[in-house]
Design a protein around this motif. Structure first.
Motif, PDB file in Angstrom:
ATOM      1  N   ILE A 186       0.866  -1.214  -0.058  1.00  0.00           N
ATOM      2  CA  ILE A 186       0.057  -0.056  -0.046  1.00  0.00           C
ATOM      3  C   ILE A 186       0.869   1.464  -0.031  1.00  0.00           C
ATOM      4  O   ILE A 186       2.154   1.074   0.152  1.00  0.00           O
ATOM      5  CB  ILE A 186      -0.989  -0.016   1.222  1.00  0.00           C
ATOM      6  N   LEU A 187       0.077   2.464  -0.321  1.00  0.00           N
ATOM      7  CA  LEU A 187       0.880   3.689   0.053  1.00  0.00           C
ATOM      8  C   LEU A 187       0.430   4.371   1.303  1.00  0.00           C
ATOM      9  O   LEU A 187      -0.947   4.400   1.336  1.00  0.00           O
ATOM     10  CB  LEU A 187       0.790   4.462  -1.296  1.00  0.00           C
ATOM     11  N   VAL A 188       1.218   4.892   1.969  1.00  0.00           N
ATOM     12  CA  VAL A 188       1.035   5.352   3.173  1.00  0.00           C
ATOM     13  C   VAL A 188       1.259   6.938   3.213  1.00  0.00           C
ATOM     14  O   VAL A 188       2.288   7.366   2.934  1.00  0.00           O
ATOM     15  CB  VAL A 188       1.952   4.873   4.615  1.00  0.00           C
ATOM     16  N   PRO A 189       0.005   7.568   3.136  1.00  0.00           N
ATOM     17  CA  PRO A 189       0.115   8.963   3.373  1.00  0.00           C
ATOM     18  C   PRO A 189       1.065   9.390   4.200  1.00  0.00           C
ATOM     19  O   PRO A 189       0.819   9.150   5.476  1.00  0.00           O
ATOM     20  CB  PRO A 189      -1.246   9.557   3.188  1.00  0.00           C
ATOM     21  N   ILE A 190       1.967  10.243   4.158  1.00  0.00           N
ATOM     22  CA  ILE A 190       2.743  11.275   5.103  1.00  0.00           C
ATOM     23  C   ILE A 190       2.621  12.772   5.082  1.00  0.00           C
ATOM     24  O   ILE A 190       3.160  13.273   5.831  1.00  0.00           O
ATOM     25  CB  ILE A 190       4.289  10.688   5.147  1.00  0.00           C
ATOM     26  N   GLY A 191       1.601  13.335   4.229  1.00  0.00           N
ATOM     27  CA  GLY A 191       1.539  14.527   4.168  1.00  0.00           C
ATOM     28  C   GLY A 191       1.997  15.413   2.957  1.00  0.00           C
ATOM     29  O   GLY A 191       2.971  14.837   2.606  1.00  0.00           O
ATOM     30  N   ALA A 192       1.470  16.370   2.597  1.00  0.00           N
ATOM     31  CA  ALA A 192       2.047  17.301   1.467  1.00  0.00           C
ATOM     32  C   ALA A 192       1.860  16.475   0.123  1.00  0.00           C
ATOM     33  O   ALA A 192       2.821  16.499  -0.636  1.00  0.00           O
ATOM     34  CB  ALA A 192       3.271  17.897   1.729  1.00  0.00           C
ATOM     35  N   GLY A 193       0.864  15.464  -0.046  1.00  0.00           N
ATOM     36  CA  GLY A 193       0.761  14.784  -1.097  1.00  0.00           C
ATOM     37  C   GLY A 193       1.892  13.775  -1.254  1.00  0.00           C
ATOM     38  O   GLY A 193       1.992  13.123  -2.470  1.00  0.00           O
ATOM     39  N   SER A 194       2.611  13.512  -0.476  1.00  0.00           N
ATOM     40  CA  SER A 194       3.896  12.398  -0.282  1.00  0.00           C
ATOM     41  C   SER A 194       3.193  10.959   0.337  1.00  0.00           C
ATOM     42  O   SER A 194       2.663  11.190   1.133  1.00  0.00           O
ATOM     43  CB  SER A 194       5.069  13.207   0.569  1.00  0.00           C
ATOM     44  N   PHE A 195       4.009  10.183   0.105  1.00  0.00           N
ATOM     45  CA  PHE A 195       3.540   8.844   0.507  1.00  0.00           C
ATOM     46  C   PHE A 195       4.971   7.817   0.641  1.00  0.00           C
ATOM     47  O   PHE A 195       5.808   8.111   0.160  1.00  0.00           O
ATOM     48  CB  PHE A 195       2.810   8.007  -0.567  1.00  0.00           C
ATOM     49  N   LEU A 196       4.721   6.836   1.685  1.00  0.00           N
ATOM     50  CA  LEU A 196       5.846   5.824   1.652  1.00  0.00           C
ATOM     51  C   LEU A 196       5.106   4.594   1.311  1.00  0.00           C
ATOM     52  O   LEU A 196       3.830   4.473   1.515  1.00  0.00           O
ATOM     53  CB  LEU A 196       6.147   5.888   3.027  1.00  0.00           C
ATOM     54  N   LYS A 197       5.860   3.681   0.527  1.00  0.00           N
ATOM     55  CA  LYS A 197       5.297   2.383   0.246  1.00  0.00           C
ATOM     56  C   LYS A 197       5.419   1.488   1.744  1.00  0.00           C
ATOM     57  O   LYS A 197       6.183   1.540   2.559  1.00  0.00           O
ATOM     58  CB  LYS A 197       6.275   1.573  -0.705  1.00  0.00           C
ATOM     59  N   GLY A 198       4.306   0.664   1.696  1.00  0.00           N
ATOM     60  CA  GLY A 198       4.128  -0.120   2.888  1.00  0.00           C
ATOM     61  C   GLY A 198       3.409  -1.432   2.697  1.00  0.00           C
ATOM     62  O   GLY A 198       2.945  -1.554   1.645  1.00  0.00           O
ATOM     63  N   ARG A 199       3.449  -2.256   3.639  1.00  0.00           N
ATOM     64  CA  ARG A 199       2.995  -3.550   3.534  1.00  0.00           C
ATOM     65  C   ARG A 199       2.111  -3.726   4.731  1.00  0.00           C
ATOM     66  O   ARG A 199       2.163  -3.373   5.837  1.00  0.00           O
ATOM     67  CB  ARG A 199       3.664  -4.769   3.277  1.00  0.00           C
ATOM     68  N   ILE A 200       0.706  -4.180   4.463  1.00  0.00           N
ATOM     69  CA  ILE A 200      -0.271  -4.685   5.381  1.00  0.00           C
ATOM     70  C   ILE A 200       0.258  -5.882   5.950  1.00  0.00           C
ATOM     71  O   ILE A 200       0.162  -6.900   5.345  1.00  0.00           O
ATOM     72  CB  ILE A 200      -1.635  -4.625   4.923  1.00  0.00           C
ATOM     73  N   GLU A 201       0.557  -5.981   7.362  1.00  0.00           N
ATOM     74  CA  GLU A 201       0.896  -7.235   8.095  1.00  0.00           C
ATOM     75  C   GLU A 201      -0.603  -7.949   8.382  1.00  0.00           C
ATOM     76  O   GLU A 201      -0.305  -9.262   8.479  1.00  0.00           O
ATOM     77  CB  GLU A 201       1.507  -6.824   9.267  1.00  0.00           C
ATOM     78  N   ASP A 202      -1.358  -7.479   8.657  1.00  0.00           N
ATOM     79  CA  ASP A 202      -2.772  -8.060   9.177  1.00  0.00           C
ATOM     80  C   ASP A 202      -3.918  -7.717   8.509  1.00  0.00           C
ATOM     81  O   ASP A 202      -4.273  -6.615   8.921  1.00  0.00           O
ATOM     82  CB  ASP A 202      -3.009  -8.037  10.658  1.00  0.00           C
TER      83      ASP A 202
END
Length: 147
Positions: free
Chosen positions: A58-74
């Motif tokens: 998934i993409l995790v929003p961190i603000g100002a239209g920026s994101f980090l890639k992440g994975r859903i663990e559960d």
């Protein structure tokens, strides 16, 4: 002179009702934003149920239209806010049911606020008509002084 006092009273009452209507309109906007936020979360969780991948990216929003890639663990459980700064873990299905209940609460509050706003607008129209009638009455009674 009596008409002038009535007009002043009507103008004051009109201003008070306008201020109340403005507050209700602002409240209605906030309620709608809240409902939309709960609706978006519900739709996200419903979409997650259909994802076959065990740990989807998934993409995790961190603000100002920026994101980090992440994975859903559960992907079977979600942590949902229950108010006052508290959150609890629920199964996705239970979280969806909880969100649906909150959405219904918002819809009820929105409907009540819209009704109250409609009633205030009706009162404002009545006051405007009364003021117009008083002004017409005052204009009709105006007499040009004789020389």
């Amino acid at each position: 002179m009596e008409n002038r006092e009535q007009l002043e009273r009507l103008a004051y009452e009109y201003q008070l009702l306008q201020a109340q209507a403005q507050l209700l309109a602002q409240n209605l906007e906030l309620l709608t934003l809240g409902k939309n936020e709960f609706q978006a979360v519900k739709e996200t969780l419903e979409g997650l149920k259909n994802v076959e991948e065990e740990k989807p990216e998934i993409l995790v929003p961190i603000g100002a239209g920026s994101f980090l890639k992440g994975r859903i663990e559960d992907k079977n459980n979600a942590i949902v806010s229950v108010g006052s700064g508290y959150a609890i873990e629920k199964s996705i299905d239970d979280a969806i049911v909880y969100l649906e209940e909150r959405i219904k609460e918002y819809e009820s509050a929105i409907a009540k606020t819209q009704e109250a706003l409609h009633q205030l607008e009706h009162k404002l129209q009545e006051l405007a008509q009364k003021a117009q009638q008083l002004q017409q009455k005052q204009a009709m009674s105006f007499k040009v002084p004789k020389k």
